[in-house]
Design a protein around this motif. Sequence first.
Motif, mmCIF file in Angstrom:
data_model
loop_
_atom_site.group_PDB
_atom_site.id
_atom_site.type_symbol
_atom_site.label_atom_id
_atom_site.label_comp_id
_atom_site.label_asym_id
_atom_site.label_seq_id
_atom_site.Cartn_x
_atom_site.Cartn_y
_atom_site.Cartn_z
ATOM 1 N N GLY A 17 0.764 -1.236 0.000
ATOM 2 C CA GLY A 17 0.000 0.000 0.000
ATOM 3 C C GLY A 17 0.792 1.280 0.000
ATOM 4 N N VAL A 18 1.985 1.303 -0.564
ATOM 5 C CA VAL A 18 2.745 2.548 -0.688
ATOM 6 C C VAL A 18 2.075 3.398 -1.776
ATOM 7 C CG1 VAL A 18 4.954 3.566 -1.365
ATOM 8 C CG2 VAL A 18 4.906 1.543 0.105
ATOM 9 N N THR A 19 1.813 4.654 -1.475
ATOM 10 C CA THR A 19 1.155 5.554 -2.415
ATOM 11 C C THR A 19 2.169 6.526 -3.006
ATOM 12 O OG1 THR A 19 -0.869 5.443 -1.102
ATOM 13 C CG2 THR A 19 -0.711 7.237 -2.681
ATOM 14 N N VAL A 20 2.144 6.648 -4.335
ATOM 15 C CA VAL A 20 3.017 7.571 -5.052
ATOM 16 C C VAL A 20 2.119 8.550 -5.799
ATOM 17 C CG1 VAL A 20 4.832 7.797 -6.776
ATOM 18 C CG2 VAL A 20 4.748 5.755 -5.325
ATOM 19 N N MET A 21 2.324 9.843 -5.560
ATOM 20 C CA MET A 21 1.484 10.872 -6.170
ATOM 21 C C MET A 21 2.333 11.839 -6.980
ATOM 22 S SD MET A 21 -0.667 11.528 -2.713
ATOM 23 C CE MET A 21 0.601 10.810 -1.682
ATOM 24 N N GLY A 22 1.895 12.126 -8.207
ATOM 25 C CA GLY A 22 2.547 13.125 -9.044
ATOM 26 C C GLY A 22 1.851 14.461 -8.869
ATOM 27 N N LEU A 23 2.629 15.526 -8.733
ATOM 28 C CA LEU A 23 2.072 16.868 -8.568
ATOM 29 C C LEU A 23 2.422 17.727 -9.778
ATOM 30 C CD1 LEU A 23 3.183 15.899 -5.492
ATOM 31 C CD2 LEU A 23 1.803 17.876 -4.990
ATOM 32 N N THR A 24 1.493 18.602 -10.160
ATOM 33 C CA THR A 24 1.632 19.404 -11.372
ATOM 34 C C THR A 24 2.528 20.617 -11.168
ATOM 35 O OG1 THR A 24 -0.306 20.724 -10.803
ATOM 36 C CG2 THR A 24 -0.675 18.792 -12.186
ATOM 37 N N ARG A 25 2.927 21.186 -12.282
ATOM 38 C CA ARG A 25 3.651 22.463 -12.301
ATOM 39 C C ARG A 25 2.640 23.605 -12.404
ATOM 40 N NH1 ARG A 25 8.942 21.975 -13.069
ATOM 41 N NH2 ARG A 25 9.713 20.050 -13.993
ATOM 42 N N GLY A 26 3.121 24.814 -12.229
ATOM 43 C CA GLY A 26 2.274 25.985 -12.448
ATOM 44 C C GLY A 26 1.947 26.723 -11.179
ATOM 45 N N GLN A 27 1.059 27.708 -11.306
ATOM 46 C CA GLN A 27 0.681 28.519 -10.150
ATOM 47 C C GLN A 27 -0.013 27.695 -9.086
ATOM 48 O OE1 GLN A 27 -1.582 31.770 -11.893
ATOM 49 N NE2 GLN A 27 0.028 33.162 -11.223
ATOM 50 N N ASP A 28 -0.877 26.770 -9.508
ATOM 51 C CA ASP A 28 -1.601 25.922 -8.569
ATOM 52 C C ASP A 28 -1.065 24.500 -8.650
ATOM 53 O OD1 ASP A 28 -3.319 28.025 -7.874
ATOM 54 O OD2 ASP A 28 -4.629 27.575 -9.578
ATOM 55 N N THR A 29 -0.356 24.075 -7.600
ATOM 56 C CA THR A 29 0.153 22.707 -7.555
ATOM 57 C C THR A 29 -0.992 21.779 -7.180
ATOM 58 O OG1 THR A 29 2.328 23.477 -6.907
ATOM 59 C CG2 THR A 29 1.835 21.179 -6.474
ATOM 60 N N ARG A 30 -1.212 20.753 -8.014
ATOM 61 C CA ARG A 30 -2.304 19.805 -7.784
ATOM 62 C C ARG A 30 -1.813 18.387 -8.030
ATOM 63 N NH1 ARG A 30 -7.298 22.975 -10.687
ATOM 64 N NH2 ARG A 30 -6.681 24.970 -9.856
ATOM 65 N N PHE A 31 -2.515 17.429 -7.419
ATOM 66 C CA PHE A 31 -2.236 16.030 -7.696
ATOM 67 C C PHE A 31 -2.805 15.694 -9.074
ATOM 68 C CE2 PHE A 31 -2.500 16.071 -3.003
ATOM 69 C CZ PHE A 31 -1.231 15.590 -2.732
ATOM 70 N N HIS A 32 -2.011 15.043 -9.931
ATOM 71 C CA HIS A 32 -2.535 14.672 -11.240
ATOM 72 C C HIS A 32 -2.482 13.176 -11.493
ATOM 73 C CE1 HIS A 32 1.230 13.817 -13.426
ATOM 74 N NE2 HIS A 32 1.750 14.807 -12.747
ATOM 75 N N HIS A 33 -1.773 12.431 -10.646
ATOM 76 C CA HIS A 33 -1.692 10.986 -10.855
ATOM 77 C C HIS A 33 -1.347 10.313 -9.536
ATOM 78 C CE1 HIS A 33 -1.222 7.461 -13.438
ATOM 79 N NE2 HIS A 33 -0.288 7.095 -12.596
ATOM 80 N N THR A 34 -1.957 9.171 -9.263
ATOM 81 C CA THR A 34 -1.684 8.410 -8.049
ATOM 82 C C THR A 34 -1.517 6.941 -8.412
ATOM 83 O OG1 THR A 34 -3.028 9.937 -6.741
ATOM 84 C CG2 THR A 34 -2.553 7.813 -5.740
ATOM 85 N N GLU A 35 -0.534 6.307 -7.775
ATOM 86 C CA GLU A 35 -0.303 4.863 -7.930
ATOM 87 C C GLU A 35 -0.207 4.234 -6.557
ATOM 88 O OE1 GLU A 35 0.054 2.831 -10.615
ATOM 89 O OE2 GLU A 35 -0.205 4.450 -12.060
ATOM 90 N N LYS A 36 -0.708 3.025 -6.411
ATOM 91 C CA LYS A 36 -0.550 2.238 -5.184
ATOM 92 C C LYS A 36 0.384 1.089 -5.505
ATOM 93 C CE LYS A 36 -3.629 2.893 -1.665
ATOM 94 N NZ LYS A 36 -3.254 3.570 -0.498
ATOM 95 N N LEU A 37 1.411 0.901 -4.675
ATOM 96 C CA LEU A 37 2.370 -0.175 -4.885
ATOM 97 C C LEU A 37 2.235 -1.228 -3.794
ATOM 98 C CD1 LEU A 37 5.605 1.879 -5.712
ATOM 99 C CD2 LEU A 37 3.935 0.938 -7.298
#
Length: 73
Positions: A17-37
């Motif tokens: 259950g390790v969670t890996v989250m990708g965060l976006t670039r730009g003025q507003d940083t947001r989560f754009h992708h999540t993976e569970k390992l």
Amino acid sequence: MEQQTGDYVVIKAKDQGVTVMGLTRGQDTRFHHTEKLDKNEVLICQFTDHTSAIKIRGKATVLTKYGTVHTDE
């Protein structure tokens, strides 16, 4: 359109259950992708035009060109 490639990181889960989250670039940083390992699964991630940060939740080993990091230390 010129393709830009960024650094890679390798993430190996030490537990379920390790969670890996990708965060976006730009003025507003947001989560754009999540993976569970699951334990011992490996994910290879790349920093891109859209990904400026990677957040890891859980026990994992992270390999980068700068060295190895263990999230539980």
